[in-house]
Structures are given as C-alpha cells and as structure tokens.
Enzyme design. Structure first.
Site, PDB file in Angstrom:
ATOM      1  N   LYS A   1      -5.877   1.788   8.738  1.00  0.00           N
ATOM      2  CA  LYS A   1      -5.367   3.146   8.979  1.00  0.00           C
ATOM      3  C   LYS A   1      -6.468   3.897   9.735  1.00  0.00           C
ATOM      4  O   LYS A   1      -7.273   4.624   9.140  1.00  0.00           O
ATOM      5  CB  LYS A   1      -5.008   3.815   7.649  1.00  0.00           C
TER       6      LYS A   1
HETATM    7  C1  PLP Z   1       1.907   4.574  10.838  1.00  0.00           C
HETATM    8  C2  PLP Z   1       2.252   4.716   9.396  1.00  0.00           C
HETATM    9  N1  PLP Z   1       3.098   3.833   8.842  1.00  0.00           N
HETATM   10  C3  PLP Z   1       3.447   3.926   7.543  1.00  0.00           C
HETATM   11  C4  PLP Z   1       2.952   4.921   6.734  1.00  0.00           C
HETATM   12  C5  PLP Z   1       3.340   4.992   5.288  1.00  0.00           C
HETATM   13  O1  PLP Z   1       2.262   4.591   4.488  1.00  0.00           O
HETATM   14  P1  PLP Z   1       2.043   5.205   3.034  1.00  0.00           P
HETATM   15  O2  PLP Z   1       3.289   4.943   2.287  1.00  0.00           O
HETATM   16  O3  PLP Z   1       0.889   4.461   2.488  1.00  0.00           O
HETATM   17  O4  PLP Z   1       1.774   6.654   3.194  1.00  0.00           O
HETATM   18  C6  PLP Z   1       2.071   5.861   7.270  1.00  0.00           C
HETATM   19  C7  PLP Z   1       1.515   6.937   6.452  1.00  0.00           C
HETATM   20  O5  PLP Z   1       0.391   6.909   6.103  1.00  0.00           O
HETATM   21  C8  PLP Z   1       1.702   5.748   8.627  1.00  0.00           C
HETATM   22  O6  PLP Z   1       0.870   6.622   9.186  1.00  0.00           O
END
Ligand code: PLP
Length: 323
Positions: A159
């Site tokens: 991330k």
């Molecule tokens: C690109 C992306 N995909 C998916 C998610 C969903 O991830 P999470 O459920 O851990 O927030 C996020 C959010 O953080 C994101 O930025």
C-alpha cells in the site's frame, strides 16, 4: 475541512500539535512517492471506541515496508500502541487512522538509502466515503479507461503512496464523467479493483472476487467479507473476472476501510440486478456492521478497544511522549 478537530499528530514517537506536524519540501517522499500507509477505522461501539483489525493493518504496513526494503524504527507493538495513543490524545470516539511511513529529509537522489524512514500517525473524523446514502442505495460506477499497474511494475500488494497516482487517474476520470467511482481492469483486461476498494460480484448465489494476482491490494475488508460469507456457507471464488461479468451479475459491491461495504447499482449505465442493494449484499453488510458496532460478540477477534483493552496491549519499548 475534516481536520478542524484534530489536536495531536503522532510523529516519530512524539505527539505534536496539529500545527507543528510538518515536513520539509526536500523530503524524499514528496518527490518520489516513497511512502507507505494504512487506512484504519475506529468505530464508536456500545462498548466504547474500537479499532477494526488494527494488528492486521499494522502487519500489512510492515509487509509494504519489507517489499520496499524500508526498516521501521518501531516494532509492530509500538505502532499499535501509538495508534491507541493518538486516538486518546484527540479524544475521538470514532475516527479514521492514517499511519504513514515515508522516506524523509536527507538527499534527493532516487536511491533512498540514506533518507531516514519516518513514521507518522494521523487521525481525523471521516464519514461515509462514497456518501451517506451509498451504503443503502448503492452507487453508479464505470469501468475505467485506466488499467491497474501491471505485475512487476508497482507491487500492488504494497500500500504505497505512489500507487495512488493510478488511483487518482481512475477516481478523477469517474468523477468528471459523473460516476461515484471507477473499476479498473488489470493489464490483461480482467476486473481488478476500484481506486480504493476491492470488488465482489454475485451470480446465482456464488460470490466471486479477483484474486491477489489481479493487481489488487489485499484488502482487509475483503478478507473480512470472505470470512463472513464463508461462515454464512456462501461459496466464495477468487478468480479471474471478465469485465462483462460485472454487467450480467445479480449483485456487485465494493469493500474497503473507507467504503465499508457499498452496493453498486449500475456499471457503465447498465443496471445491476434490480438496480438497488441486493439481498446477499444486504445480509453480508448487516453481518459486518453487527460485528463492528458490537451488536454480536466479536468472535473473530477483530476489535481493539481504545479504552477497555488499551492496558492489555503488549508493552511498548518506548512510550509515546507528548511534545
Ligand atoms: C487500491 C485499494 N484497494 C482496496 C482497498 C481496500 O482495502 P482495505 O479493505 O484494507 O481498506 C483499498 C483501501 O485501502 C485501496 O486503496
């Protein structure tokens, strides 16, 4: 301005005033996107403020750091502790937490070796990401003209702040064209994810979602939803999803920390199912909100209570100090 109520920010081990939470313009991450972050929600439950899956978010932060060869000067326990400290310092009951790890101020070559790895954790109050009504009524989305990054270009499982330049293109295009969000395909044309959400598709009672090989972030809400759905005895299939499967689905929804579980009522102006929240989405949403709002026992161990359990966290090596 959602930041008006923010009093303190955790920066490199100290709680500093909001006004002092600053970095230099020569900071490496500002120039090259060399940052990693998390987005975490703290809910105001009837048992007090509780952070959703704190340890899993912290673990993903450390995974992102490992991929980018960045060594945090804090342990996972210290980061967990700092998250609790910064919520307490701001006296929030419910909020969004933003831990950020970034290459700091030293030099501006692309090789970041000598730039320190800095850590900050911010909190603020953040309502429903896709709008208050979205959770119930659903959102209208498009398939983006932008693809998610190809494998072996930017690691989607990290991330990283830089990845969000791609997310900005997707989200911006969707907004300009009058949609709430865009769904990006991967470089092979299969469904990947939204700019900040994972995608689920339901057809004939089976639940499909792209696998980790489809350039997605391994969402923590996604993992939670899969767990809940399997508890409900739904078949959940992680697979390649062709674009047109979105159009012929009975139900489609997003998952994400910010979006929580948001139904999708149309894709590219093609109505999904009955054009409103479907029954499976509604059942899964209810089960999810029951856990996070403490209406049922937290059998999965997903909640960390800010007050109740603060003392039960593993002892941090260095406690946060207040500036
Ligand atoms: C690109 C992306 N995909 C998916 C998610 C969903 O991830 P999470 O459920 O851990 O927030 C996020 C959010 O953080 C994101 O930025």
């Amino acid at each position: 301005m959602p930041f008006e109520e923010v009093k303190k920010v955790w920066m490199n081990g100290r709680l500093v005033d909001f006004a002092d939470a600053k970095i230099h313009v020569f900071t490496h991450a500002v120039h090259y996107g060399s940052g990693l972050f998390e987005g975490i929600r703290c809910y105001n439950t009837k048992r007090g403020p509780a952070i959703f899956r704190l340890q899993d978010h912290t673990r993903r932060l450390f995974d992102s750091a490992k991929i980018y060869r960045m060594e945090l000067p804090y342990s996972m326990e210290e980061v967990n502790r700092a998250c609790l400290d910064v919520i307490a310092a701001n006296e929030f009951e419910d909020c969004y937490l933003r831990p950020l790890v970034y290459r700091g101020f030293h030099s501006l070559g692309v090789f970041p070796g000598a730039c320190p790895v800095e850590v900050m954790i911010a909190v603020w109050r953040w309502g429903k990401y896709l709008g208050d009504e979205a959770i119930e009524n659903g959102v209208d989305v498009c398939v983006s003209s932008w693809n998610r990054m190809a494998p072996n270009t930017f690691p989607a499982l990290a991330k990283a702040t830089g990845n969000y330049m791609n997310s900005i293109l997707i989200r911006q295009e969707a907004a300009i064209d009058g949609y709430s969000e865009g769904i990006a395909l991967d470089v092979n044309g299969y469904v990947s994810e939204g700019s900040g959400e994972n995608v689920f598709v339901i057809r004939d009672g089976r639940i499909f979602t792209p696998g980790l090989g489809s350039s997605i972030l391994g969402g923590i809400t996604r993992a939670s939803l899969i767990k809940i759905a399997r508890e409900f005895k739904y078949e959940v299939v992680e697979s390649l999803i062709p674009r047109e499967m979105l159009y012929i689905a009975d139900e489609v929804f997003f998952t994400g920390t910010a979006a929580e579980i948001t139904p999708i009522r149309s894709v590219d102006k093609i109505v999904i199912g009955s054009g409103s929240r479907g029954p499976v989405t509604a059942a899964l949403q209810k089960a999810f909100f029951d856990v996070i709002e403490c209406r049922v026992p937290d059998e999965f161990g997903w909640l960390t209570f800010v007050r109740e359990k603060a003392g039960a966290m593993p002892a941090a090596k260095a406690r946060t100090t207040t500036a």
